[in-house]
Design a protein around this motif. Structure first.
Motif, PDB file in Angstrom:
ATOM      1  N   LEU A  38       0.880  -1.172   0.000  1.00 30.20           N
ATOM      2  CA  LEU A  38       0.000   0.000   0.000  1.00 30.20           C
ATOM      3  C   LEU A  38       0.914   1.218   0.000  1.00 30.20           C
ATOM      4  O   LEU A  38       1.600   1.490   0.983  1.00 30.20           O
ATOM      5  CB  LEU A  38      -0.899   0.008   1.238  1.00 30.20           C
ATOM      6  CG  LEU A  38      -1.835  -1.196   1.414  1.00 30.20           C
ATOM      7  CD1 LEU A  38      -2.605  -1.073   2.732  1.00 30.20           C
ATOM      8  CD2 LEU A  38      -2.803  -1.331   0.244  1.00 30.20           C
ATOM      9  N   HIS A  68      -6.079   0.702   3.887  1.00 23.03           N
ATOM     10  CA  HIS A  68      -6.671  -0.602   3.601  1.00 23.03           C
ATOM     11  C   HIS A  68      -8.034  -0.509   2.909  1.00 23.03           C
ATOM     12  O   HIS A  68      -8.530  -1.509   2.401  1.00 23.03           O
ATOM     13  CB  HIS A  68      -6.760  -1.433   4.884  1.00 23.03           C
ATOM     14  CG  HIS A  68      -5.420  -1.951   5.306  1.00 23.03           C
ATOM     15  ND1 HIS A  68      -4.891  -3.126   4.838  1.00 23.03           N
ATOM     16  CD2 HIS A  68      -4.474  -1.407   6.108  1.00 23.03           C
ATOM     17  CE1 HIS A  68      -3.686  -3.300   5.351  1.00 23.03           C
ATOM     18  NE2 HIS A  68      -3.410  -2.270   6.123  1.00 23.03           N
ATOM     19  N   ASN A  92      -7.370  -1.780  -0.260  1.00 29.71           N
ATOM     20  CA  ASN A  92      -6.766  -3.116  -0.268  1.00 29.71           C
ATOM     21  C   ASN A  92      -7.787  -4.150  -0.756  1.00 29.71           C
ATOM     22  O   ASN A  92      -8.535  -4.737   0.028  1.00 29.71           O
ATOM     23  CB  ASN A  92      -6.260  -3.444   1.140  1.00 29.71           C
ATOM     24  CG  ASN A  92      -5.555  -4.769   1.218  1.00 29.71           C
ATOM     25  OD1 ASN A  92      -5.473  -5.503   0.226  1.00 29.71           O
ATOM     26  ND2 ASN A  92      -5.052  -5.093   2.395  1.00 29.71           N
ATOM     27  N   ILE A 116      -9.015  -7.716   0.604  1.00 28.33           N
ATOM     28  CA  ILE A 116     -10.029  -7.892   1.654  1.00 28.33           C
ATOM     29  C   ILE A 116     -11.330  -8.418   1.026  1.00 28.33           C
ATOM     30  O   ILE A 116     -12.035  -9.230   1.624  1.00 28.33           O
ATOM     31  CB  ILE A 116     -10.242  -6.578   2.446  1.00 28.33           C
ATOM     32  CG1 ILE A 116      -8.919  -6.176   3.119  1.00 28.33           C
ATOM     33  CG2 ILE A 116     -11.344  -6.740   3.496  1.00 28.33           C
ATOM     34  CD1 ILE A 116      -8.925  -4.787   3.746  1.00 28.33           C
ATOM     35  N   GLU A 164      -6.788  -3.084   9.866  1.00 32.00           N
ATOM     36  CA  GLU A 164      -5.399  -2.701  10.166  1.00 32.00           C
ATOM     37  C   GLU A 164      -5.030  -3.032  11.616  1.00 32.00           C
ATOM     38  O   GLU A 164      -3.938  -3.533  11.887  1.00 32.00           O
ATOM     39  CB  GLU A 164      -5.186  -1.208   9.863  1.00 32.00           C
ATOM     40  CG  GLU A 164      -3.724  -0.819   9.955  1.00 32.00           C
ATOM     41  CD  GLU A 164      -3.442   0.578   9.437  1.00 32.00           C
ATOM     42  OE1 GLU A 164      -4.210   1.096   8.601  1.00 32.00           O
ATOM     43  OE2 GLU A 164      -2.435   1.154   9.881  1.00 32.00           O
ATOM     44  N   VAL A 221      -3.898 -11.078   5.113  1.00 30.19           N
ATOM     45  CA  VAL A 221      -5.078 -10.225   4.944  1.00 30.19           C
ATOM     46  C   VAL A 221      -6.337 -11.087   4.794  1.00 30.19           C
ATOM     47  O   VAL A 221      -7.375 -10.802   5.407  1.00 30.19           O
ATOM     48  CB  VAL A 221      -4.891  -9.283   3.732  1.00 30.19           C
ATOM     49  CG1 VAL A 221      -6.209  -8.639   3.323  1.00 30.19           C
ATOM     50  CG2 VAL A 221      -3.849  -8.220   4.069  1.00 30.19           C
TER      51      VAL A 221
END
Ligand SMILES: [Zn+2]
Length: 249
Positions: free
Chosen positions: A127, A132, A135, A138, A189, A216
Protein backbone atom coordinates in the motif's frame (compact mmCIF):
# COMPACT_ATOMS: atom_id res chain seq x y z
CA UNK A 1 11.19 -1.03 -0.99
CA UNK A 2 13.64 -3.73 0.13
CA UNK A 3 13.67 -2.28 3.65
CA UNK A 4 9.91 -2.65 3.65
CA UNK A 5 10.10 -6.36 2.81
CA UNK A 6 9.89 -6.50 -0.98
CA UNK A 7 12.24 -9.24 -2.21
CA UNK A 8 13.58 -10.70 -5.42
CA UNK A 9 11.11 -13.19 -7.02
CA UNK A 10 8.17 -11.74 -5.04
CA UNK A 11 4.64 -11.63 -6.40
CA UNK A 12 3.29 -8.26 -5.35
CA UNK A 13 0.09 -6.28 -5.84
CA UNK A 14 0.54 -2.54 -5.54
CA UNK A 15 -2.21 -0.11 -4.52
CA UNK A 16 -0.84 3.37 -4.91
CA UNK A 17 -1.07 7.13 -4.97
CA UNK A 18 1.68 8.72 -7.06
CA UNK A 19 0.97 12.08 -5.45
CA UNK A 20 1.75 10.64 -1.98
CA UNK A 21 5.40 10.10 -3.00
CA UNK A 22 6.10 13.81 -3.49
CA UNK A 23 8.15 14.82 -6.47
CA UNK A 24 9.38 11.79 -8.45
CA UNK A 25 11.62 12.26 -11.44
CA UNK A 26 10.04 10.33 -14.35
CA UNK A 27 6.90 9.84 -12.24
CA UNK A 28 5.00 6.55 -12.47
CA UNK A 29 7.57 5.11 -14.89
CA UNK A 30 10.28 5.42 -12.24
CA UNK A 31 8.10 3.79 -9.56
CA UNK A 32 7.29 0.77 -11.74
CA UNK A 33 10.89 0.44 -12.94
CA UNK A 34 12.11 0.48 -9.33
CA UNK A 35 9.62 -2.22 -8.30
CA UNK A 36 10.61 -4.39 -11.26
CA UNK A 37 14.25 -3.87 -10.37
CA UNK A 38 13.66 -5.19 -6.84
CA UNK A 39 11.54 -8.25 -7.73
CA UNK A 40 13.70 -9.20 -10.73
CA UNK A 41 12.91 -11.22 -13.85
CA UNK A 42 11.16 -14.01 -11.92
CA UNK A 43 8.95 -11.72 -9.88
CA UNK A 44 5.37 -10.72 -10.67
CA UNK A 45 3.97 -7.23 -10.30
CA UNK A 46 0.19 -6.69 -10.27
CA UNK A 47 -1.86 -3.48 -10.36
CA UNK A 48 -5.62 -2.94 -10.11
CA UNK A 49 -6.80 -1.44 -13.42
CA UNK A 50 -10.44 -1.21 -12.37
CA UNK A 51 -12.93 0.56 -14.61
CA UNK A 52 -15.91 0.16 -12.18
CA UNK A 53 -18.95 1.15 -14.27
CA UNK A 54 -17.98 -0.15 -17.70
CA UNK A 55 -20.74 -1.96 -19.51
CA UNK A 56 -18.70 -2.35 -22.70
CA UNK A 57 -15.05 -3.08 -21.96
CA UNK A 58 -12.10 -3.19 -24.33
CA UNK A 59 -9.14 -4.45 -22.28
CA UNK A 60 -6.63 -3.29 -24.88
CA UNK A 61 -7.55 0.40 -24.85
CA UNK A 62 -9.86 1.33 -21.96
CA UNK A 63 -7.99 3.42 -19.37
CA UNK A 64 -8.28 2.49 -15.71
CA UNK A 65 -9.74 4.66 -12.95
CA UNK A 66 -7.31 3.59 -10.23
CA UNK A 67 -4.56 6.16 -10.77
CA UNK A 68 -1.56 7.03 -12.87
CA UNK A 69 0.71 4.22 -11.63
CA UNK A 70 -1.72 1.41 -12.68
CA UNK A 71 -2.52 3.29 -15.87
CA UNK A 72 1.21 3.38 -16.70
CA UNK A 73 1.57 -0.31 -15.79
CA UNK A 74 -1.34 -1.20 -18.08
CA UNK A 75 0.62 -0.08 -21.15
CA UNK A 76 4.04 -1.27 -19.88
CA UNK A 77 5.93 -3.46 -22.40
CA UNK A 78 4.92 -7.07 -21.75
CA UNK A 79 2.03 -6.20 -19.43
CA UNK A 80 -0.98 -8.53 -19.51
CA UNK A 81 -4.42 -7.18 -18.61
CA UNK A 82 -7.18 -9.47 -17.44
CA UNK A 83 -10.59 -9.30 -19.13
CA UNK A 84 -12.80 -8.61 -16.16
CA UNK A 85 -15.11 -5.78 -17.34
CA UNK A 86 -15.12 -3.82 -14.07
CA UNK A 87 -12.21 -5.13 -11.94
CA UNK A 88 -9.42 -6.03 -14.35
CA UNK A 89 -5.76 -6.13 -13.26
CA UNK A 90 -2.52 -5.56 -15.14
CA UNK A 91 0.32 -8.00 -14.47
CA UNK A 92 3.97 -7.78 -15.45
CA UNK A 93 6.45 -10.63 -15.09
CA UNK A 94 6.57 -14.35 -14.41
CA UNK A 95 3.14 -16.00 -14.52
CA UNK A 96 1.28 -12.87 -15.66
CA UNK A 97 -0.77 -14.82 -18.26
CA UNK A 98 -1.83 -17.53 -15.81
CA UNK A 99 -2.74 -14.95 -13.19
CA UNK A 100 -5.02 -13.05 -15.59
CA UNK A 101 -6.55 -16.06 -17.38
CA UNK A 102 -10.27 -16.57 -16.90
CA UNK A 103 -10.81 -13.47 -14.75
CA UNK A 104 -13.93 -12.51 -16.76
CA UNK A 105 -15.53 -15.85 -15.79
CA UNK A 106 -15.40 -15.20 -12.02
CA UNK A 107 -16.17 -12.23 -9.78
CA UNK A 108 -13.76 -9.29 -9.78
CA UNK A 109 -12.19 -10.22 -6.44
CA UNK A 110 -13.83 -13.61 -5.96
CA UNK A 111 -12.33 -17.06 -5.47
CA UNK A 112 -10.16 -17.80 -8.50
CA UNK A 113 -9.65 -14.11 -9.31
CA UNK A 114 -6.12 -12.79 -9.89
CA UNK A 115 -5.78 -11.45 -6.34
CA UNK A 116 -6.88 -14.83 -4.96
CA UNK A 117 -4.28 -16.53 -7.17
CA UNK A 118 -1.67 -14.02 -6.03
CA UNK A 119 -2.38 -14.93 -2.39
CA UNK A 120 -2.18 -18.65 -3.23
CA UNK A 121 1.24 -17.95 -4.72
CA UNK A 122 2.31 -16.49 -1.35
CA UNK A 123 2.11 -12.97 -2.77
CA UNK A 124 2.26 -9.73 -0.86
CA UNK A 125 0.48 -6.39 -0.86
CA UNK A 126 2.14 -2.98 -1.01
CA UNK A 127 0.00 0.00 0.00
CA UNK A 128 1.87 3.01 -1.30
CA UNK A 129 0.33 6.11 0.25
CA UNK A 130 -3.14 4.56 0.48
CA UNK A 131 -4.99 2.77 3.29
CA UNK A 132 -6.67 -0.60 3.60
CA UNK A 133 -9.85 0.85 2.07
CA UNK A 134 -7.85 0.43 -1.16
CA UNK A 135 -6.77 -3.12 -0.27
CA UNK A 136 -8.87 -5.22 -2.67
CA UNK A 137 -7.57 -8.51 -1.22
CA UNK A 138 -10.03 -7.89 1.65
CA UNK A 139 -12.80 -8.57 -0.90
CA UNK A 140 -11.09 -11.90 -1.61
CA UNK A 141 -11.23 -12.52 2.15
CA UNK A 142 -14.98 -11.80 2.12
CA UNK A 143 -15.32 -14.50 -0.53
CA UNK A 144 -13.30 -16.97 1.56
CA UNK A 145 -15.49 -16.17 4.57
CA UNK A 146 -18.58 -16.89 2.46
CA UNK A 147 -20.55 -13.97 3.88
CA UNK A 148 -24.21 -13.96 2.76
CA UNK A 149 -23.96 -10.57 0.99
CA UNK A 150 -21.45 -11.42 -1.76
CA UNK A 151 -24.05 -11.06 -4.53
CA UNK A 152 -25.49 -7.71 -3.34
CA UNK A 153 -24.72 -5.11 -6.03
CA UNK A 154 -22.95 -1.84 -5.29
CA UNK A 155 -25.89 0.29 -6.41
CA UNK A 156 -29.56 -0.35 -7.05
CA UNK A 157 -29.02 0.40 -10.76
CA UNK A 158 -25.88 -1.76 -11.15
CA UNK A 159 -25.99 -3.84 -14.32
CA UNK A 160 -25.84 -7.60 -14.16
CA UNK A 161 -23.83 -8.26 -17.31
CA UNK A 162 -21.23 -6.55 -19.49
CA UNK A 163 -19.71 -6.94 -22.94
CA UNK A 164 -16.00 -7.50 -23.51
CA UNK A 165 -14.51 -6.47 -26.84
CA UNK A 166 -12.18 -9.30 -27.83
CA UNK A 167 -10.17 -9.97 -30.98
CA UNK A 168 -12.84 -12.54 -31.92
CA UNK A 169 -15.71 -10.12 -31.41
CA UNK A 170 -17.93 -9.06 -28.50
CA UNK A 171 -18.36 -11.44 -25.56
CA UNK A 172 -21.15 -10.93 -23.05
CA UNK A 173 -20.47 -12.09 -19.49
CA UNK A 174 -22.55 -11.98 -16.30
CA UNK A 175 -21.12 -9.78 -13.53
CA UNK A 176 -21.04 -12.28 -10.68
CA UNK A 177 -20.18 -11.34 -7.11
CA UNK A 178 -19.70 -7.59 -7.61
CA UNK A 179 -17.01 -6.18 -5.34
CA UNK A 180 -18.72 -4.26 -2.58
CA UNK A 181 -18.07 -1.22 -0.49
CA UNK A 182 -14.63 -0.83 1.08
CA UNK A 183 -15.21 2.28 3.20
CA UNK A 184 -14.97 0.30 6.47
CA UNK A 185 -11.98 -1.88 5.48
CA UNK A 186 -9.65 0.23 7.65
CA UNK A 187 -10.86 -1.93 10.56
CA UNK A 188 -8.53 -4.71 9.44
CA UNK A 189 -5.40 -2.70 10.17
CA UNK A 190 -5.71 -3.03 13.96
CA UNK A 191 -6.00 -6.83 13.66
CA UNK A 192 -3.02 -7.09 11.30
CA UNK A 193 -0.93 -4.87 13.57
CA UNK A 194 -1.83 -6.87 16.69
CA UNK A 195 -0.58 -9.92 14.84
CA UNK A 196 2.64 -8.14 13.85
CA UNK A 197 1.90 -8.62 10.17
CA UNK A 198 2.30 -5.05 8.89
CA UNK A 199 5.66 -3.59 7.96
CA UNK A 200 5.75 0.20 7.74
CA UNK A 201 8.15 2.36 5.83
CA UNK A 202 8.60 5.62 4.01
CA UNK A 203 9.10 5.61 0.26
CA UNK A 204 9.75 9.19 -0.74
CA UNK A 205 7.12 11.17 1.18
CA UNK A 206 4.75 8.21 1.08
CA UNK A 207 3.67 6.18 4.10
CA UNK A 208 3.87 2.62 2.83
CA UNK A 209 2.62 -0.65 4.33
CA UNK A 210 3.65 -4.15 3.32
CA UNK A 211 1.65 -7.23 4.32
CA UNK A 212 1.26 -10.80 3.07
CA UNK A 213 -1.92 -11.40 1.08
CA UNK A 214 -2.63 -14.62 3.02
CA UNK A 215 -2.46 -12.66 6.28
CA UNK A 216 -5.08 -10.23 4.94
CA UNK A 217 -7.39 -13.04 3.86
CA UNK A 218 -7.01 -14.79 7.23
CA UNK A 219 -7.64 -11.57 9.20
CA UNK A 220 -10.71 -10.82 7.05
CA UNK A 221 -12.11 -14.31 7.63
CA UNK A 222 -11.48 -14.03 11.39
CA UNK A 223 -13.18 -10.60 11.61
CA UNK A 224 -16.20 -11.80 9.62
CA UNK A 225 -16.56 -15.05 11.59
CA UNK A 226 -16.74 -12.99 14.78
CA UNK A 227 -19.13 -10.42 13.22
CA UNK A 228 -20.43 -10.94 9.68
CA UNK A 229 -21.15 -7.19 9.42
CA UNK A 230 -17.74 -6.22 10.75
CA UNK A 231 -16.49 -4.78 7.45
CA UNK A 232 -19.68 -3.01 6.34
CA UNK A 233 -19.78 0.78 6.51
CA UNK A 234 -22.28 2.80 8.55
CA UNK A 235 -23.14 5.32 5.81
CA UNK A 236 -26.98 5.23 5.63
CA UNK A 237 -26.74 6.24 1.96
CA UNK A 238 -24.56 3.22 1.07
CA UNK A 239 -26.85 0.88 -0.88
CA UNK A 240 -24.48 -2.05 -0.70
CA UNK A 241 -23.90 -1.99 3.05
CA UNK A 242 -27.52 -1.25 4.05
CA UNK A 243 -28.76 -4.08 1.80
CA UNK A 244 -26.02 -6.37 3.12
CA UNK A 245 -27.06 -5.70 6.73
CA UNK A 246 -30.61 -6.73 5.82
CA UNK A 247 -29.21 -10.09 4.71
CA UNK A 248 -27.56 -10.58 8.08
CA UNK A 249 -30.81 -10.19 10.06
ZN1 LIG B 1 -20.78 0.87 2.45
Amino acid sequence: MRRLGVRENDALVVHSSLRSLGKVQSGANAVIAALLDVIGANGLLVFPTFTYWTQVFDPTIDPCLTGIIPETARVWPGAVRSWHPTHSVAAIGAGAQELCAGHHLVGGNALGSPLDKLAARDGSILLLGVGHNSNSTIHVGEAHAGVPYLDVPFRADSFSSATIITRDGPLEVPLKFPSGCSKAFGAIEKVLRERGQVRDGMIGDSLAQWVKAQAVIQATVDILRADAGGLLCTDPDCYRCTQSRERLK
